[in-house]
Design a protein around this motif. Structure first.
Motif, mmCIF file in Angstrom:
data_model
loop_
_atom_site.group_PDB
_atom_site.id
_atom_site.type_symbol
_atom_site.label_atom_id
_atom_site.label_comp_id
_atom_site.label_asym_id
_atom_site.label_seq_id
_atom_site.Cartn_x
_atom_site.Cartn_y
_atom_site.Cartn_z
ATOM 1 N N PHE A 88 -15.004 41.173 -64.483
ATOM 2 C CA PHE A 88 -13.821 41.136 -63.630
ATOM 3 C C PHE A 88 -13.971 40.149 -62.478
ATOM 4 N N THR A 89 -15.187 39.797 -62.151
ATOM 5 C CA THR A 89 -15.413 38.836 -61.069
ATOM 6 C C THR A 89 -15.539 37.413 -61.582
ATOM 7 N N ALA A 90 -15.404 37.207 -62.885
ATOM 8 C CA ALA A 90 -15.581 35.866 -63.454
ATOM 9 C C ALA A 90 -14.539 34.891 -62.925
ATOM 10 N N LEU A 91 -13.311 35.342 -62.794
ATOM 11 C CA LEU A 91 -12.266 34.451 -62.290
ATOM 12 C C LEU A 91 -12.523 34.076 -60.834
ATOM 13 N N TYR A 92 -12.972 35.054 -60.048
ATOM 14 C CA TYR A 92 -13.293 34.750 -58.648
ATOM 15 C C TYR A 92 -14.501 33.818 -58.566
ATOM 16 N N GLY A 93 -15.474 34.012 -59.438
ATOM 17 C CA GLY A 93 -16.631 33.118 -59.465
ATOM 18 C C GLY A 93 -16.252 31.706 -59.835
ATOM 19 N N LEU A 94 -15.320 31.590 -60.768
ATOM 20 C CA LEU A 94 -14.835 30.271 -61.159
ATOM 21 C C LEU A 94 -14.128 29.590 -59.998
ATOM 22 N N LEU A 95 -13.242 30.304 -59.349
ATOM 23 C CA LEU A 95 -12.493 29.725 -58.222
ATOM 24 C C LEU A 95 -13.407 29.399 -57.050
ATOM 25 N N LEU A 96 -14.307 30.321 -56.724
ATOM 26 C CA LEU A 96 -15.231 30.086 -55.616
ATOM 27 C C LEU A 96 -16.194 28.952 -55.942
ATOM 28 N N GLY A 97 -16.686 28.925 -57.176
ATOM 29 C CA GLY A 97 -17.609 27.863 -57.573
ATOM 30 C C GLY A 97 -16.955 26.492 -57.544
ATOM 31 N N ALA A 98 -15.752 26.389 -58.110
ATOM 32 C CA ALA A 98 -15.057 25.095 -58.138
ATOM 33 C C ALA A 98 -14.666 24.650 -56.727
ATOM 34 N N GLY A 99 -14.122 25.559 -55.948
ATOM 35 C CA GLY A 99 -13.754 25.214 -54.570
ATOM 36 C C GLY A 99 -14.958 24.853 -53.730
ATOM 37 N N GLY A 100 -16.037 25.593 -53.914
ATOM 38 C CA GLY A 100 -17.268 25.306 -53.174
ATOM 39 C C GLY A 100 -17.873 23.974 -53.551
ATOM 40 N N LEU A 101 -17.814 23.630 -54.841
ATOM 41 C CA LEU A 101 -18.333 22.328 -55.260
ATOM 42 C C LEU A 101 -17.540 21.184 -54.647
ATOM 43 N N VAL A 102 -16.241 21.341 -54.587
ATOM 44 C CA VAL A 102 -15.415 20.300 -53.969
ATOM 45 C C VAL A 102 -15.738 20.202 -52.478
ATOM 46 N N ALA A 103 -15.813 21.344 -51.806
ATOM 47 C CA ALA A 103 -16.076 21.341 -50.365
ATOM 48 C C ALA A 103 -17.457 20.776 -50.038
ATOM 49 N N THR A 104 -18.482 21.185 -50.779
ATOM 50 C CA THR A 104 -19.823 20.665 -50.491
ATOM 51 C C THR A 104 -19.944 19.200 -50.888
ATOM 52 N N GLY A 105 -19.181 18.774 -51.899
ATOM 53 C CA GLY A 105 -19.175 17.353 -52.243
ATOM 54 C C GLY A 105 -18.602 16.513 -51.127
ATOM 55 N N LEU A 106 -17.522 16.998 -50.525
ATOM 56 C CA LEU A 106 -16.934 16.280 -49.393
ATOM 57 C C LEU A 106 -17.851 16.317 -48.174
ATOM 58 N N LEU A 107 -18.488 17.459 -47.955
ATOM 59 C CA LEU A 107 -19.405 17.589 -46.822
ATOM 60 C C LEU A 107 -20.640 16.708 -47.005
ATOM 61 N N ALA A 108 -21.129 16.629 -48.226
ATOM 62 C CA ALA A 108 -22.330 15.832 -48.480
ATOM 63 C C ALA A 108 -22.080 14.346 -48.284
ATOM 64 N N ARG A 109 -20.839 13.923 -48.402
ATOM 65 C CA ARG A 109 -20.532 12.509 -48.163
ATOM 66 C C ARG A 109 -20.731 12.151 -46.705
ATOM 67 N N ARG A 110 -20.511 13.105 -45.812
ATOM 68 C CA ARG A 110 -20.668 12.840 -44.376
ATOM 69 C C ARG A 110 -22.036 13.246 -43.845
ATOM 70 N N HIS A 111 -22.570 14.330 -44.373
ATOM 71 C CA HIS A 111 -23.824 14.863 -43.845
ATOM 72 C C HIS A 111 -24.655 15.386 -45.008
ATOM 73 N N ASP A 112 -25.531 14.559 -45.527
ATOM 74 C CA ASP A 112 -26.365 14.953 -46.655
ATOM 75 C C ASP A 112 -27.654 15.562 -46.132
ATOM 76 N N SER A 113 -27.916 16.801 -46.531
ATOM 77 C CA SER A 113 -29.121 17.483 -46.085
ATOM 78 C C SER A 113 -29.559 18.474 -47.149
ATOM 79 N N THR A 114 -30.639 19.165 -46.876
ATOM 80 C CA THR A 114 -31.136 20.188 -47.788
ATOM 81 C C THR A 114 -30.146 21.336 -47.890
ATOM 82 N N GLY A 115 -29.473 21.642 -46.806
ATOM 83 C CA GLY A 115 -28.493 22.723 -46.814
ATOM 84 C C GLY A 115 -27.302 22.423 -47.699
ATOM 85 N N THR A 116 -26.815 21.188 -47.667
ATOM 86 C CA THR A 116 -25.687 20.844 -48.533
ATOM 87 C C THR A 116 -26.116 20.820 -49.994
ATOM 88 N N THR A 117 -27.352 20.404 -50.245
ATOM 89 C CA THR A 117 -27.867 20.433 -51.613
ATOM 90 C C THR A 117 -27.968 21.869 -52.109
#
Length: 91
Positions: free
Chosen positions: A38-67
């Motif tokens: 039942f949490t698969a859809l939320y995991g998909l949405l959170l995972g995809a949204g998080g990947l986009v957000a961390t990708g944008l963040l990593a463009r400005r500030h690349d660190s171990t935390g963003t990785t």
């Protein structure tokens, strides 16, 4: 006249760092896979949204935390995919 900026590539990840990210990805993916279907859809949405957000963040500030955040979100996305694929073929 076109201007091109030269960006040096990121330094290659050492063996310890590569192993750490692989373990983090595997643990996150396994936990997402073991979670209720039942949490698969939320995991998909959170995972995809998080990947986009961390990708944008990593463009400005690349660190171990963003990785680490990118690897965790990728694990969430990968862990939810088997449930979504099974849901497409099961009645």
């Amino acid at each position: 006249m076109h201007r091109t900026t030269h960006q040096t590539p990121a330094p290659a990840m050492d063996q310890r760092g590569a192993r750490w990210t692989l373990v983090l990805f595997a643990v996150t993916g396994a936990l997402a896979l073991l979670a209720s279907p039942f949490t698969a859809l939320y995991g998909l949405l959170l995972g995809a949204g998080g990947l986009v957000a961390t990708g944008l963040l990593a463009r400005r500030h690349d660190s171990t935390g963003t990785t680490a955040a990118t690897v965790v979100f990728a694990g969430l996305l990968a862990g939810s995919l088997p449930y979504l694929l099974a849901g497409a073929f099961l009645p």
